[in-house]
Design an enzyme around this catalytic site. Structure first.
Site, mmCIF file in Angstrom:
data_model
loop_
_atom_site.group_PDB
_atom_site.id
_atom_site.type_symbol
_atom_site.label_atom_id
_atom_site.label_comp_id
_atom_site.label_asym_id
_atom_site.label_seq_id
_atom_site.Cartn_x
_atom_site.Cartn_y
_atom_site.Cartn_z
ATOM 1 N N ARG A 284 2.912 -3.223 1.373
ATOM 2 C CA ARG A 284 3.075 -2.713 0.005
ATOM 3 C C ARG A 284 4.100 -3.527 -0.777
ATOM 4 O O ARG A 284 3.951 -3.742 -1.975
ATOM 5 C CB ARG A 284 3.457 -1.223 0.060
ATOM 6 C CG ARG A 284 2.261 -0.329 0.426
ATOM 7 C CD ARG A 284 2.699 1.023 0.931
ATOM 8 N NE ARG A 284 1.605 1.966 1.132
ATOM 9 C CZ ARG A 284 0.808 2.016 2.204
ATOM 10 N NH1 ARG A 284 0.958 1.144 3.184
ATOM 11 N NH2 ARG A 284 -0.144 2.938 2.290
ATOM 12 N N GLY B 214 -6.805 -3.127 8.013
ATOM 13 C CA GLY B 214 -7.419 -2.087 7.188
ATOM 14 C C GLY B 214 -6.617 -1.826 5.929
ATOM 15 O O GLY B 214 -7.179 -1.597 4.852
ATOM 16 N N SER C 237 -5.807 10.207 4.310
ATOM 17 C CA SER C 237 -5.720 8.751 4.488
ATOM 18 C C SER C 237 -4.845 8.138 3.410
ATOM 19 O O SER C 237 -5.175 8.185 2.214
ATOM 20 C CB SER C 237 -7.108 8.111 4.428
ATOM 21 O OG SER C 237 -6.980 6.714 4.226
ATOM 22 N N GLN D 170 -4.388 5.047 3.063
ATOM 23 C CA GLN D 170 -5.031 3.843 2.535
ATOM 24 C C GLN D 170 -5.938 4.209 1.367
ATOM 25 O O GLN D 170 -5.928 3.530 0.333
ATOM 26 C CB GLN D 170 -5.828 3.145 3.645
ATOM 27 C CG GLN D 170 -4.911 2.565 4.722
ATOM 28 C CD GLN D 170 -5.657 1.934 5.875
ATOM 29 O OE1 GLN D 170 -6.880 2.023 5.968
ATOM 30 N NE2 GLN D 170 -4.927 1.302 6.779
ATOM 31 N N ASP E 110 -1.057 6.989 14.284
ATOM 32 C CA ASP E 110 -1.029 5.689 14.976
ATOM 33 C C ASP E 110 -0.308 5.774 16.322
ATOM 34 O O ASP E 110 -0.385 4.844 17.129
ATOM 35 C CB ASP E 110 -0.348 4.627 14.102
ATOM 36 C CG ASP E 110 -1.182 4.268 12.886
ATOM 37 O OD1 ASP E 110 -2.398 4.557 12.891
ATOM 38 O OD2 ASP E 110 -0.629 3.704 11.928
HETATM 39 C C1 S3P Z 1 -1.835 3.074 6.855
HETATM 40 C C2 S3P Z 1 -2.464 4.297 6.883
HETATM 41 C C3 S3P Z 1 -3.106 4.850 8.077
HETATM 42 C C4 S3P Z 1 -2.635 4.165 9.342
HETATM 43 C C5 S3P Z 1 -2.642 2.675 9.201
HETATM 44 C C6 S3P Z 1 -1.726 2.246 8.063
HETATM 45 C C7 S3P Z 1 -1.251 2.600 5.593
HETATM 46 O O1 S3P Z 1 -4.494 4.680 7.978
HETATM 47 O O2 S3P Z 1 -3.445 4.549 10.434
HETATM 48 O O3 S3P Z 1 -2.211 2.070 10.392
HETATM 49 O O4 S3P Z 1 -0.505 1.590 5.606
HETATM 50 O O5 S3P Z 1 -1.511 3.210 4.550
HETATM 51 P P1 S3P Z 1 -5.448 5.720 7.157
HETATM 52 O O6 S3P Z 1 -5.126 5.620 5.733
HETATM 53 O O7 S3P Z 1 -6.846 5.260 7.452
HETATM 54 O O8 S3P Z 1 -5.146 7.068 7.739
#
Ligand code: S3P
Length: 429
Positions: free
Chosen positions: A28, A95, A168, A170, A316
């Site tokens: 970020r 991801g 989530s 993300q 995680d």
């Molecule tokens: C993350 C959010 C989580 C986490 C990933 C990092 C992030 O995923 O598992 O390792 O940096 O926003 P999800 O948003 O899919 O839950």
């Protein structure tokens, strides 16, 4: 892919580890620094492969980023000054990069294409493309935009009021970042609170963002301004040594600089509930992201049930918590964690398969696992599935097995913790 033999012969652990930078926060810092006009400096940056993928993507957009170990300097003309990338943006195994970039790229005025590695190619992106399309985003991709590669034609966006179907960070962050560029006020409603680094850091970059009772509002058309971000250590990396210190005999491990943001610190609550011997000394309590020094000593552990709202706060850490549970007296039940199936690999299947090879009493369920303990563990050849957290769980397990463990791929650990083995070796006595 390098195999590694882990023959530690049941050591004891003692020493101090300064935990490397938080992966979520490092991503970020680079992203928001690139969106912001002017200079952003970052200290404590995680020099891991995932965060380097994020840097690589922004360089392809014409943002000037200088990296010196854990220090990063970003000089950006601001989002409106970015260039259309001439190459595919490659997000590697990350991801967070892929999903947050979707929200950012949707509101540009140019075309871009994003893809990642084989694992990213299997992870659902429609959870992001769906709400972004409601905002007017023009995204196409494999299987109607469910999987990478994805093509994004930047366009003008409109605000939405979105209730999150899954917890989530993300997805939430992608929508909020698109919301920065959208016309009107974007609202995201969370039933269960996920990590809130985006909300905290956007404020540091001067954004006006409101958070109340799981409802986040951000007005469109705001500019971000360059700032300084000090990244705390990653509790998700510290987790491996927290568990190691608790399960390895005669051990005492001090972990410095652990980020203890409550939306991330579920593992501390669970370990305390299981009886772990932890001492927590808070440090930066007033900072945007609080930190602590945590000391863990060998502990007598008992089983517990982990379910509901705490799951997103430790999602995680579940692989390493599963290992912890194999050493606890009684039954540990993990529920409501079906999200594990769409991580870097299916972490329910991976954890259960690999811990079973070591002799654990563990059963997969639809939304988690059931573990009976304590069991003594034996050596075996383990598969990491190319997943850093499965690799580190296997390495910590090898500290208590009666014979060596071999992992098929030690390189994948560099995604989030490139100095993991160096830190582990420094603790072995
Ligand atoms: C993350 C959010 C989580 C986490 C990933 C990092 C992030 O995923 O598992 O390792 O940096 O926003 P999800 O948003 O899919 O839950």
């Amino acid at each position: 892919m390098t195999a590694k033999l882990l023959a530690y012969h049941q050591p004891r652990l003692e020493g101090i580890v300064t935990v490397p930078g938080d992966k979520s926060i490092s991503h970020r810092a680079v992203m928001f620094g690139a969106i912001a006009k002017g200079k952003t400096t970052v200290t404590g940056f995680l020099h891991g492969e995932d965060c380097l993928s994020t840097i690589d993507c922004f360089r392809k957009l014409g943002v000037d980023i200088f990296v010196d170990g854990t220090n990063v300097e970003i000089n950006s003309p601001g989002m409106d000054g970015w260039q259309e990338p001439k190459e595919v943006l490659y997000t590697g195994n990350s991801g967070t990069t892929t999903r947050l970039m979707l929200g950012i790229l949707a509101g540009t005025n140019f075309h871009s294409v994003m893809t990642g590695d084989a694992s990213i190619g299997k992870r659902p992106m429609d959870r992001v493309t769906k709400p972004l399309r409601q905002m007017g985003a023009l995204i196409s991709g494999r299987e109607g935009g469910k999987y990478t590669p994805l093509a994004i034609q930047g366009t003008s966006l409109k605000a939405i009021d979105y209730t999150m179907p899954v917890a989530s960070a993300q997805v939430k962050s992608a929508i909020l970042l698109a919301g920065l560029k959208a016309e009107g006020t974007t609202i995201v409603r969370e039933k269960e609170i996920s990590r809130d680094h985006t909300e905290r850091m956007l404020k540091q970059f001067g954004a006006n963002i409101e958070v109340k009772d799981g409802v986040i509002s951000i007005e469109g058309g705001q500019e971000l301004y360059g700032t300084h971000i000090d990244v705390p250590g990653d509790i998700s990396s510290a987790a491996f040594f927290l568990v190691a210190g608790a399960i390895v005999q005669n051990s005492e491990v001090v972990l410095k600089n652990v980020g203890i943001n409550p939306t991330r610190a579920g593992i501390i609550e669970v370990m305390e509930q299981m009886g772990a011997n932890l001492t927590i000394n808070q440090e930066k309590t007033e900072a945007a992201e609080p930190t602590a020094t945590i000391t863990v000593r060998t502990s007598y552990l008992k089983g517990t049930t982990i379910e509901g709202e705490i799951i997103p706060r430790l999602i995680d850490e579940i692989p390493i918590i599963a290992l912890l549970a194999t050493q606890a007296e009684g039954t540990t039940i993990i529920r409501d964690a079906e999200e594990l199936k769409v991580k870097e690999t299916d972490r329910i299947a991976a954890v259960v398969t690999e811990l079973e090879k070591l002799g654990a009493d563990i059963t997969a369920t639809d939304d988690g696992m059931i573990i009976n303990g304590p069991t003594s563990l034996k050596g075996a050849k383990l598969n990491t599935y190319g997943d850093h957290r499965i690799g580190m769980m296997a390495a910590i397990a090898s500290l208590i097995t009666d014979s060596p463990v071999e992992i098929d791929d030690a390189d994948c650990i560099a995604v989030s913790y490139p100095t993991f083995f160096e830190h582990l070796d420094s603790l072995i006595k």
